[in-house]
Motif scaffolding. Structure first.
Motif, mmCIF file in Angstrom:
data_model
loop_
_atom_site.group_PDB
_atom_site.id
_atom_site.type_symbol
_atom_site.label_atom_id
_atom_site.label_comp_id
_atom_site.label_asym_id
_atom_site.label_seq_id
_atom_site.Cartn_x
_atom_site.Cartn_y
_atom_site.Cartn_z
ATOM 1 N N GLY A 46 0.668 -0.860 0.112
ATOM 2 C CA GLY A 46 -0.290 -0.213 -0.310
ATOM 3 C C GLY A 46 1.066 0.910 0.023
ATOM 4 O O GLY A 46 2.112 0.792 -0.948
ATOM 5 N N LEU A 64 0.967 -1.440 -6.324
ATOM 6 C CA LEU A 64 -0.314 -1.266 -7.253
ATOM 7 C C LEU A 64 -0.449 0.667 -7.535
ATOM 8 O O LEU A 64 -1.368 1.103 -7.798
ATOM 9 N N ALA A 114 -7.157 -0.016 -0.504
ATOM 10 C CA ALA A 114 -6.807 -1.927 -0.040
ATOM 11 C C ALA A 114 -5.689 -1.529 1.362
ATOM 12 O O ALA A 114 -5.771 -2.586 2.485
ATOM 13 N N GLY A 115 -5.171 -0.702 1.540
ATOM 14 C CA GLY A 115 -3.985 -1.589 2.310
ATOM 15 C C GLY A 115 -4.901 -0.888 3.705
ATOM 16 O O GLY A 115 -4.652 -1.212 5.051
ATOM 17 N N THR A 119 -5.721 -3.854 7.054
ATOM 18 C CA THR A 119 -5.645 -3.291 8.555
ATOM 19 C C THR A 119 -6.401 -2.737 9.312
ATOM 20 O O THR A 119 -6.458 -2.735 10.850
ATOM 21 N N GLY A 167 -3.876 -8.871 4.046
ATOM 22 C CA GLY A 167 -3.772 -8.887 2.727
ATOM 23 C C GLY A 167 -3.198 -10.979 2.633
ATOM 24 O O GLY A 167 -2.475 -11.623 1.846
ATOM 25 N N GLY A 170 -5.926 -12.845 0.336
ATOM 26 C CA GLY A 170 -5.414 -12.961 -2.135
ATOM 27 C C GLY A 170 -5.115 -11.860 -1.867
ATOM 28 O O GLY A 170 -5.429 -10.210 -1.158
ATOM 29 N N ILE A 172 -6.389 -7.591 -2.906
ATOM 30 C CA ILE A 172 -7.292 -6.934 -3.921
ATOM 31 C C ILE A 172 -7.382 -6.624 -4.603
ATOM 32 O O ILE A 172 -6.011 -5.899 -4.842
#
Ligand SMILES: Cc1cc2nc3c(=O)[nH]c(=O)nc-3n(C[C@H](O)[C@H](O)[C@H](O)COP(=O)(O)OP(=O)(O)OC[C@H]3O[C@@H](n4cnc5c(N)ncnc54)[C@H](O)[C@@H]3O)c2cc1C
Length: 439
Positions: A46, A64, A114-115, A119, A167, A170, A172
């Protein structure tokens, strides 16, 4: 592309053997498939804002930064699908253009979507959940390279696990968010005697949309923040650019950074400086588009630990910290931040099935923090506290299993979806157990 990685706080570093920067879903899935077939491991990166090594990639790192932007948006339903690498700042700007907004956000907007959800990133508000509760569906690339989707109706168990998935299940690829029409928040910030803040805590949580406060370990005052929604159509009254510059850039970042450096050089000055910072707090009131009130810039680097405790235990935890923190050998430069969130149903969410209070403790980078964080962990642990997955803590799978009712279900799903441990790294081995170990 750099194989070397370092997190924002500078507390964690790793060197990957390779970096893939996918631009298409096929590139993402074939990178994962190839790594798995070669017996390697894969971690998605991330923005590196976790204080733990949760994102560290020692084999293939997935960068990403080219996997961003809105894929689709439906203004009627408010459902917006974004690519995983989109930062919250980019997301908020896109939502602004669409007349939409996230319901709740944390303190900064530098993280990727996503990051952040992976968490359990959260803001504050007794009626609101963390960011992952705003997720309506996920698209994931699994360890065999296949692509799957999950939501409350489709693969609901995967959905319950993967929204705060570390994470581990999978990669994302897209996140579908449940957004709402954009709204204006009114912010009221002021110093108040800590005793009064604690006495009125329940009332403050109940009567404000987003209530939080900062506790200065050596001062009598807390800084309270109340953010409340204004009726639709209200025009915002933001702070002037000059005042924003002076208060946020100069006072909260530049001047505070200078005080921190003085305290680091002369530890005997930390307590008086801390008292000075708490007594110099000013009152301010303004309103703005929601994300500009939720998120601010944090330029002074620090280390952080945060635990979620049952809301009813907050008073007990703070009383213990107030008694013991001033007696620590190494003084504490930063205030602690106290927030609240509603219970949710996400297996590894820190607020799983309980209304929670969050206590975040910080120390300026380069200053000793071990004794403080150890004390904090023991006090929060005594009431069943759950550590933020992206912030410093010392717990392992054996202890975490006792704190999360669905921990074993998560581990079993991980074993089923990723039997070879393609998505593992040393942090996950510690907090979830080695991938091949069945519960
Ligand atoms: C200054 C600062 C302020 C903060 N404020 C808050 C706050 O207000 N509230 C709060 O709760 N937290 C806060 N945090 C913590 C932060 O929100 C989390 O640590 C968050 O995970 C960081 O997001 P990131 O994009 O940097 O992810 P990273 O730290 O880079 O990665 C986090 C995890 O997400 C995984 N991941 C990333 N992308 C994907 C993907 N596509 N698929 C699967 N997994 C993926 C990574 O592998 C890793 O496991 C703060 C941190 C800092 C440094």
């Amino acid at each position: 592309m750099s194989t070397a990685w370092r997190n924002w706080a500078g507390t964690e570093a790793a060197v990957a053997t390779g970096v893939s920067r996918p631009r298409h879903l096929e590139e993402l899935s074939s990178a994962v498939r190839a790594a798995a077939q070669a017996g390697g491991t894969v971690r998605a990166r991330g923005s590196g804002h976790s204080f733990t090594a949760v994102a560290a990639a020692h084999d293939l790192a997935l960068d990403l930064t080219n996997w961003t932007g809105v894929v689709s948006a439906d203004q009627d339903s408010g459902l917006v699908t974004v690519r995983a690498g989109t930062t919250l700042r980019e997301l908020n700007a896109e939502l602004d253009r669409l007349g939409l907004a996230m319901t709740n956000l944390g303190d900064i907007d530098a993280q990727t979507i996503a990051g952040a959800i992976s968490t359990g990133t959260h803001g504050t508000g007794a009626r609101f959940g963390g960011m992952a509760t705003q997720v309506a569906a996920l698209q994931l690339v699994l360890a065999d390279g296949s692509v799957t989707t999950c939501s409350a109706d489709e693969r609901p168990e995967l959905f319950a696990a993967a929204r705060v998935g570390l994470g581990a299940l999978g990669v994302i690829s897209t996140v579908t968010l449940r957004t709402e029409p954009s709204f204006v928040l009114e912010a009221q910030e002021r110093p108040e005697p800590l005793e009064e803040v604690l006495a009125a805590l329940e009332e403050n949580c109940a009567t404000n949309d987003h209530f939080e406060f900062y506790w200065f370990p050596y001062g009598r005052y807390a800084l309270t923040k109340r953010n409340n929604r204004l009726p639709a159509g209200t025009s915002p009254r933001p702070l002037s650019r000059a005042r924003r510059f002076v208060e946020y850039r100069l006072m909260e970042n530049t001047a505070f950074g200078t005080l921190c450096r003085v305290g680091r050089a002369v530890p005997g000055l930390v307590a008086p400086l801390n008292r000075l910072s708490s007594s110099a707090l000013s009152t301010r009131s303004y309103s703005d588009v929601s994300h500009r009130v939720f998120a601010t810039n944090r330029n002074v680097r620090f280390v952080e630990s945060e635990y979620a405790v049952p809301r009813a235990a907050l008073g007990e935890v703070l009383a213990e910290l107030r008694a013991r923190v001033p007696r620590l050998a190494d003084p504490v430069m930063f205030p602690a931040e106290i927030r609240v969130a509603a219970a949710d149903d996400i297996w590894l969410s820190t607020a799983y099935q309980r209304d929670s209070a969050y206590i975040a403790v910080h120390q300026f980078v380069g200053m000793p923090y071990r004794e403080y964080f150890d004390l904090f962990e023991s006090v929060a642990g005594a009431v069943g506290g759950r550590p933020h997955w992206g912030k410093m803590h010392s717990l392992d799978a054996a202890t975490l299993r006792e704190r999360y009712p669905r921990f074993d279900d998560f581990v079993a799903l991980r074993a089923e979806l990723d039997p070879a441990g393609t998505f593992s790294n040393p942090y996950l081995d510690r907090v979830l157990g080695k991938a091949a170990e069945k519960p």
